[in-house]
Design a protein around this motif. Structure first.
Motif, PDB file in Angstrom:
ATOM      1  N   LYS A 137       0.838  -1.204   0.000  1.00  0.00           N
ATOM      2  CA  LYS A 137       0.000   0.000   0.000  1.00  0.00           C
ATOM      3  C   LYS A 137       0.870   1.251   0.000  1.00  0.00           C
ATOM      4  CE  LYS A 137      -3.668   2.241   2.748  1.00  0.00           C
ATOM      5  NZ  LYS A 137      -4.555   2.544   1.606  1.00  0.00           N
ATOM      6  N   TRP A 138       1.959   1.214   0.764  1.00  0.00           N
ATOM      7  CA  TRP A 138       2.885   2.344   0.857  1.00  0.00           C
ATOM      8  C   TRP A 138       3.611   2.561  -0.470  1.00  0.00           C
ATOM      9  CZ3 TRP A 138       8.544   2.156   2.055  1.00  0.00           C
ATOM     10  CH2 TRP A 138       9.056   3.424   2.382  1.00  0.00           C
ATOM     11  N   ALA A 139       3.924   1.463  -1.172  1.00  0.00           N
ATOM     12  CA  ALA A 139       4.649   1.571  -2.435  1.00  0.00           C
ATOM     13  C   ALA A 139       3.782   2.109  -3.562  1.00  0.00           C
ATOM     14  CB  ALA A 139       5.203   0.196  -2.837  1.00  0.00           C
ATOM     15  N   THR A 140       2.465   2.114  -3.373  1.00  0.00           N
ATOM     16  CA  THR A 140       1.490   2.590  -4.373  1.00  0.00           C
ATOM     17  C   THR A 140       1.669   1.898  -5.731  1.00  0.00           C
ATOM     18  OG1 THR A 140       2.834   4.520  -5.040  1.00  0.00           O
ATOM     19  CG2 THR A 140       1.246   4.850  -3.258  1.00  0.00           C
TER      20      THR A 140
ATOM     21  N   LEU B 190      -6.056  -8.831  10.314  1.00  0.00           N
ATOM     22  CA  LEU B 190      -5.268  -8.507   9.124  1.00  0.00           C
ATOM     23  C   LEU B 190      -5.401  -7.049   8.696  1.00  0.00           C
ATOM     24  CD1 LEU B 190      -3.348  -9.628   6.995  1.00  0.00           C
ATOM     25  CD2 LEU B 190      -5.333 -10.217   5.596  1.00  0.00           C
ATOM     26  N   GLY B 191      -6.627  -6.542   8.681  1.00  0.00           N
ATOM     27  CA  GLY B 191      -6.839  -5.157   8.261  1.00  0.00           C
ATOM     28  C   GLY B 191      -6.116  -4.162   9.147  1.00  0.00           C
ATOM     29  N   PHE B 192      -6.123  -4.426  10.468  1.00  0.00           N
ATOM     30  CA  PHE B 192      -5.440  -3.523  11.393  1.00  0.00           C
ATOM     31  C   PHE B 192      -3.930  -3.627  11.255  1.00  0.00           C
ATOM     32  CE2 PHE B 192      -9.568  -3.946  13.581  1.00  0.00           C
ATOM     33  CZ  PHE B 192      -9.869  -2.595  13.722  1.00  0.00           C
ATOM     34  N   PHE B 193      -3.390  -4.848  11.050  1.00  0.00           N
ATOM     35  CA  PHE B 193      -1.949  -4.993  10.853  1.00  0.00           C
ATOM     36  C   PHE B 193      -1.501  -4.195   9.625  1.00  0.00           C
ATOM     37  CE2 PHE B 193      -2.634  -9.497  12.687  1.00  0.00           C
ATOM     38  CZ  PHE B 193      -2.603  -9.007  13.981  1.00  0.00           C
ATOM     39  N   THR B 194      -2.296  -4.255   8.553  1.00  0.00           N
ATOM     40  CA  THR B 194      -1.984  -3.511   7.337  1.00  0.00           C
ATOM     41  C   THR B 194      -2.063  -2.010   7.585  1.00  0.00           C
ATOM     42  OG1 THR B 194      -2.865  -5.298   5.947  1.00  0.00           O
ATOM     43  CG2 THR B 194      -2.665  -3.116   4.930  1.00  0.00           C
ATOM     44  N   GLN B 195      -3.129  -1.594   8.230  1.00  0.00           N
ATOM     45  CA  GLN B 195      -3.375  -0.180   8.500  1.00  0.00           C
ATOM     46  C   GLN B 195      -2.267   0.423   9.357  1.00  0.00           C
ATOM     47  OE1 GLN B 195      -7.438   0.659   9.895  1.00  0.00           O
ATOM     48  NE2 GLN B 195      -6.553   1.987  11.468  1.00  0.00           N
ATOM     49  N   TRP B 196      -1.873  -0.268  10.424  1.00  0.00           N
ATOM     50  CA  TRP B 196      -0.835   0.240  11.322  1.00  0.00           C
ATOM     51  C   TRP B 196       0.525   0.298  10.624  1.00  0.00           C
ATOM     52  CZ3 TRP B 196      -2.736  -3.651  15.543  1.00  0.00           C
ATOM     53  CH2 TRP B 196      -3.936  -3.160  16.100  1.00  0.00           C
ATOM     54  N   THR B 197       0.835  -0.719   9.820  1.00  0.00           N
ATOM     55  CA  THR B 197       2.108  -0.713   9.095  1.00  0.00           C
ATOM     56  C   THR B 197       2.169   0.454   8.112  1.00  0.00           C
ATOM     57  OG1 THR B 197       2.292  -3.125   9.232  1.00  0.00           O
ATOM     58  CG2 THR B 197       3.616  -2.025   7.549  1.00  0.00           C
ATOM     59  N   PHE B 198       1.092   0.655   7.365  1.00  0.00           N
ATOM     60  CA  PHE B 198       1.055   1.763   6.404  1.00  0.00           C
ATOM     61  C   PHE B 198       1.205   3.103   7.109  1.00  0.00           C
ATOM     62  CE2 PHE B 198      -1.560   4.964   4.162  1.00  0.00           C
ATOM     63  CZ  PHE B 198      -0.790   5.075   3.007  1.00  0.00           C
ATOM     64  N   SER B 199       0.554   3.264   8.252  1.00  0.00           N
ATOM     65  CA  SER B 199       0.649   4.529   9.000  1.00  0.00           C
ATOM     66  C   SER B 199       2.078   4.788   9.459  1.00  0.00           C
ATOM     67  CB  SER B 199      -0.288   4.492  10.216  1.00  0.00           C
ATOM     68  OG  SER B 199      -1.641   4.391   9.807  1.00  0.00           O
ATOM     69  N   LEU B 200       2.766   3.752   9.922  1.00  0.00           N
ATOM     70  CA  LEU B 200       4.154   3.919  10.370  1.00  0.00           C
ATOM     71  C   LEU B 200       5.079   4.237   9.193  1.00  0.00           C
ATOM     72  CD1 LEU B 200       4.477   1.009  12.976  1.00  0.00           C
ATOM     73  CD2 LEU B 200       4.503   3.470  13.450  1.00  0.00           C
ATOM     74  N   LEU B 201       4.908   3.523   8.097  1.00  0.00           N
ATOM     75  CA  LEU B 201       5.748   3.774   6.926  1.00  0.00           C
ATOM     76  C   LEU B 201       5.510   5.163   6.345  1.00  0.00           C
ATOM     77  CD1 LEU B 201       5.441   0.315   5.110  1.00  0.00           C
ATOM     78  CD2 LEU B 201       7.483   1.234   6.216  1.00  0.00           C
ATOM     79  N   SER B 202       4.274   5.637   6.437  1.00  0.00           N
ATOM     80  CA  SER B 202       3.939   6.950   5.884  1.00  0.00           C
ATOM     81  C   SER B 202       4.646   8.081   6.604  1.00  0.00           C
ATOM     82  CB  SER B 202       2.420   7.170   5.924  1.00  0.00           C
ATOM     83  OG  SER B 202       1.756   6.246   5.087  1.00  0.00           O
ATOM     84  N   LEU B 203       5.116   7.821   7.828  1.00  0.00           N
ATOM     85  CA  LEU B 203       5.872   8.843   8.562  1.00  0.00           C
ATOM     86  C   LEU B 203       7.182   9.173   7.852  1.00  0.00           C
ATOM     87  CD1 LEU B 203       5.386   7.570  12.240  1.00  0.00           C
ATOM     88  CD2 LEU B 203       4.178   9.440  11.104  1.00  0.00           C
ATOM     89  N   MET B 204       7.658   8.243   7.001  1.00  0.00           N
ATOM     90  CA  MET B 204       8.894   8.469   6.247  1.00  0.00           C
ATOM     91  C   MET B 204       8.628   9.101   4.889  1.00  0.00           C
ATOM     92  SD  MET B 204      11.091   4.998   7.044  1.00  0.00           S
ATOM     93  CE  MET B 204       9.912   3.917   6.226  1.00  0.00           C
TER      94      MET B 204
END
Length: 216
Positions: free
Chosen positions: A34-37, A92-106
């Motif tokens: 999701k982060w890589a778009t 699963l949805g929350f694991f994805t959501q939390w990972t994307f939120s953390l990566l988006s900080l970069m």
């Protein structure tokens, strides 16, 4: 209570931990995609698009979205239900959501080399996670059970049943205005060999269980 205790004793702590870690890793890998778009796997792409369209958090939407799949699993595939079904459904949805939120900080990957690198990391993580989750044999996710049940009742090879469900998810993503891309194609057709390598060389020795045992 005795039945639940017996279930955990039969499955064993290694397989339960493998399932938990596997589901977390799948969510983390989906977060990288999701982060890589570059597009997610068909199911995630469809659910992300619908969640965005409805203005809902992915984790909350996934819990509601999976209800209809779980009802089908209760009706036609009760033997595929286990603790892994529940963890995948609600986590699963929350694991994805939390990972994307953390990566988006970069920030967000902009160049294609950055996107491909993020996707490659996601591929490895997802494949390892799926390998652990599948090898643990602790229950199929509601969505994953659909193609298995279709194959069982319609007497059609699993590959084609999975293609049907994934194509429907891709169509949902498209009409909901979601993102489809090279990552969607890679997840749909390119993960199998990598998962197989993880199964043979990591997950099966680690969990003391093999995919072949699931059919017995």
């Amino acid at each position: 209570m005795n039945r639940l205790t017996s279930y955990f004793q039969t499955v064993g702590i290694r397989r339960i931990l493998g399932m938990l870690i596997g589901n977390i890793l799948v969510g983390v890998g989906c977060g990288f995609f999701k982060w890589a778009t570059v597009g997610n796997d068909p199911y995630s792409a469809g659910s992300m698009a619908l969640a965005a369209l409805l203005g809902m958090q992915l984790g909350v939407f996934n819990m509601l979205y999976n209800i209809m799949f779980f009802l089908a699993e209760i009706r036609w595939g009760r033997r595929y239900i286990g603790i892994g079904t529940i963890v995948n459904w609600f986590g699963l949805g929350f694991f994805t959501q939390w990972t994307f939120s953390l990566l988006s900080l970069m920030g967000t990957p902009v160049t294609w080399p950055q996107k491909i690198l993020a996707m490659a990391v996601g591929i490895v993580i997802i494949c390892f996670g799926l390998s652990l989750y599948q090898t643990s044999d602790t229950g199929l996710a509601p969505y994953d059970s659909l193609s298995v049940m279709m194959s069982q009742y319609w007497h059609i090879p699993y590959f084609w049943c999975r293609m049907i469900t994934d194509c429907i998810s891709v169509a949902i993503c498209y009409f909901a205005g979601g993102l489809l891309g090279v990552g969607t194609l890679v997840c749909a057709f390119g993960l199998g060999p990598i998962i197989h390598l993880f199964n043979r060389h990591v997950s099966e020795p680690l969990l003391g269980h093999s995919i072949g045992e699931q059919a017995s």
